[in-house]
Design a protein around this motif. Structure first.
Motif, PDB file in Angstrom:
ATOM      1  N   UNK A  29      41.276  44.028  38.156  1.00 45.70           N
ATOM      2  CA  UNK A  29      40.867  42.546  38.091  1.00 45.70           C
ATOM      3  C   UNK A  29      40.094  42.490  39.588  1.00 45.70           C
ATOM      4  N   UNK A  30      38.843  41.781  39.542  1.00 42.34           N
ATOM      5  CA  UNK A  30      38.073  41.621  40.889  1.00 42.34           C
ATOM      6  C   UNK A  30      37.751  40.643  41.162  1.00 42.34           C
ATOM      7  N   UNK A  31      38.198  40.249  42.353  1.00 40.66           N
ATOM      8  CA  UNK A  31      37.873  38.859  43.135  1.00 40.66           C
ATOM      9  C   UNK A  31      36.565  38.843  43.734  1.00 40.66           C
ATOM     10  N   UNK A  32      35.773  37.967  43.544  1.00 38.92           N
ATOM     11  CA  UNK A  32      34.295  37.792  44.051  1.00 38.92           C
ATOM     12  C   UNK A  32      34.061  36.904  45.105  1.00 38.92           C
ATOM     13  N   UNK A  33      34.897  35.930  44.877  1.00 39.65           N
ATOM     14  CA  UNK A  33      34.589  34.616  45.713  1.00 39.65           C
ATOM     15  C   UNK A  33      35.149  34.666  47.139  1.00 39.65           C
ATOM     16  N   UNK A  41      39.818  22.555  47.424  1.00 43.29           N
ATOM     17  CA  UNK A  41      40.466  21.199  47.106  1.00 43.29           C
ATOM     18  C   UNK A  41      40.644  20.963  45.583  1.00 43.29           C
ATOM     19  N   UNK A  42      40.059  21.610  44.595  1.00 38.43           N
ATOM     20  CA  UNK A  42      40.144  21.672  43.228  1.00 38.43           C
ATOM     21  C   UNK A  42      40.647  22.893  42.730  1.00 38.43           C
ATOM     22  N   UNK A  43      41.621  23.549  43.503  1.00 38.39           N
ATOM     23  CA  UNK A  43      42.128  24.853  42.939  1.00 38.39           C
ATOM     24  C   UNK A  43      42.990  24.707  41.849  1.00 38.39           C
ATOM     25  N   UNK A  44      43.973  23.540  41.851  1.00 43.09           N
ATOM     26  CA  UNK A  44      44.624  23.353  40.927  1.00 43.09           C
ATOM     27  C   UNK A  44      43.960  23.150  39.502  1.00 43.09           C
ATOM     28  N   UNK A  45      42.779  22.898  39.419  1.00 43.09           N
ATOM     29  CA  UNK A  45      42.014  22.799  38.189  1.00 43.09           C
ATOM     30  C   UNK A  45      41.409  24.280  38.135  1.00 43.09           C
ATOM     31  N   UNK A  46      41.647  25.253  38.937  1.00 38.16           N
ATOM     32  CA  UNK A  46      41.162  26.645  38.874  1.00 38.16           C
ATOM     33  C   UNK A  46      39.685  26.809  39.571  1.00 38.16           C
ATOM     34  N   UNK A  47      39.548  25.684  39.931  1.00 38.10           N
ATOM     35  CA  UNK A  47      37.934  25.640  40.706  1.00 38.10           C
ATOM     36  C   UNK A  47      37.860  25.864  42.188  1.00 38.10           C
ATOM     37  N   UNK A  48      37.169  26.933  42.555  1.00 44.06           N
ATOM     38  CA  UNK A  48      36.781  26.915  44.174  1.00 44.06           C
ATOM     39  C   UNK A  48      35.339  26.896  44.491  1.00 44.06           C
ATOM     40  N   UNK A  73      40.153  30.646  36.478  1.00 46.57           N
ATOM     41  CA  UNK A  73      40.931  30.800  35.271  1.00 46.57           C
ATOM     42  C   UNK A  73      40.968  32.247  34.677  1.00 46.57           C
ATOM     43  N   UNK A  74      40.052  32.717  34.402  1.00 44.29           N
ATOM     44  CA  UNK A  74      39.916  33.846  33.648  1.00 44.29           C
ATOM     45  C   UNK A  74      40.400  35.088  34.565  1.00 44.29           C
ATOM     46  N   UNK A  75      40.700  34.981  35.894  1.00 42.63           N
ATOM     47  CA  UNK A  75      41.191  36.005  36.622  1.00 42.63           C
ATOM     48  C   UNK A  75      42.646  35.756  36.376  1.00 42.63           C
TER      49      UNK A  75
END
Length: 256
Positions: A29-33, A41-48, A73-75
């Motif tokens: 599982x790869x993190x890119x960001x 601020x929007x991480x509760x909706x799985x967005x950075x 979310x996919x991660x």
């Protein structure tokens, strides 16, 4: 026997695991960001997301294929599958590299509600015998794997929640802790170093900064670009790409 999930940050570590005789068959599982500079601020909706200035600069430089927003979310779905399958989960992190360390904290914040075998390997703890993860022999991994206790997972999770609540413009590691700072935190260090260097190509200057400021190269060039827009750094020779331009400190800004 349970399967193994390797959690990595970036292309380099992903390549290392995929080309390791010992690890290549494990799930990755790869993190890119770059969590060091993302808006959370929007991480509760799985967005950075990245701020517009950073995204436009790096997108124009065409150094990396980046997006202005990332869905995690996919991660997290992949992580949840590994948790529910009772996989052994190994997080490849580094005490000195902020983005891989933040990845560790983020994963722990989601692991806290599962009973799982969560391990961390800190690459900066490898001895000189191993110049890369793929060079480690199978029977040597236990020297570097640390199984996280529930108390440690909770501590890392709480640390991540504080970072999310702070949601600063920049996150760094200082005195072995993650600290939330403003974007101008390194300005004086960058300007002092540029004054010492004189006229210099930006790519070479960023390489010098990387020796003492442990941020991703794209974040550092963004901090330099901010100083250019503020008039504190000027072009000697401006190319299409900032990486290829020659810059110097604006002597007039030192007199202000």
């Amino acid at each position: 026997m349970s399967s193994i999930t390797e959690i990595v940050f970036g292309d380099y570590m992903n390549y290392e695991i995929k080309n390791s005789n010992t690890l290549r068959n494990n799930k990755i599982i790869k993190f890119d960001m770059l969590l060091s500079i993302c808006d959370l601020s929007n991480i509760n909706n799985y967005i950075v997301s990245y701020n517009d200035e950073f995204y436009n600069l790096i997108n124009n430089e065409s150094i990396y294929d980046i997006k202005s927003k990332y869905s995690i979310k996919e991660i997290l779905d992949e992580l949840e599958t590994s948790f529910k399958n009772n996989d052994k989960i190994c997080i490849w992190s580094d005490h000195n590299k902020i983005d891989s360390y933040l990845m560790l904290l983020c994963v722990c914040s989601y692991a806290i509600k599962y009973k799982c075998d969560l391990y961390v390997l800190f690459v900066d703890e490898f001895n000189d015998d191993y110049f890369s993860p793929k060079s480690i022999k199978n029977n040597e991994f236990n020297k570097y794997e640390h199984k996280l206790t529930i108390q440690e997972i909770r501590k890392y999770s709480n640390e991540w929640q504080k970072i999310v609540n702070d949601n600063s413009n920049l996150r760094i590691i200082k005195d072995n802790k993650v600290v939330s700072v403003s974007l101008d935190y390194y300005d004086s260090i960058i300007l002092k170093k540029l004054q010492e260097c004189g006229e210099i190509k930006t790519v070479k200057f960023v390489a010098i900064l990387l020796q003492s400021i442990y941020l991703y190269d794209t974040v550092l060039i963004y901090l330099v670009d901010r100083l250019i827009r503020q008039g504190k750094v000027i072009y000697v020779n401006k190319e299409e790409k900032l990486w290829n331009s020659i810059i110097k400190i604006n002597d007039l800004s030192l007199k202000r």
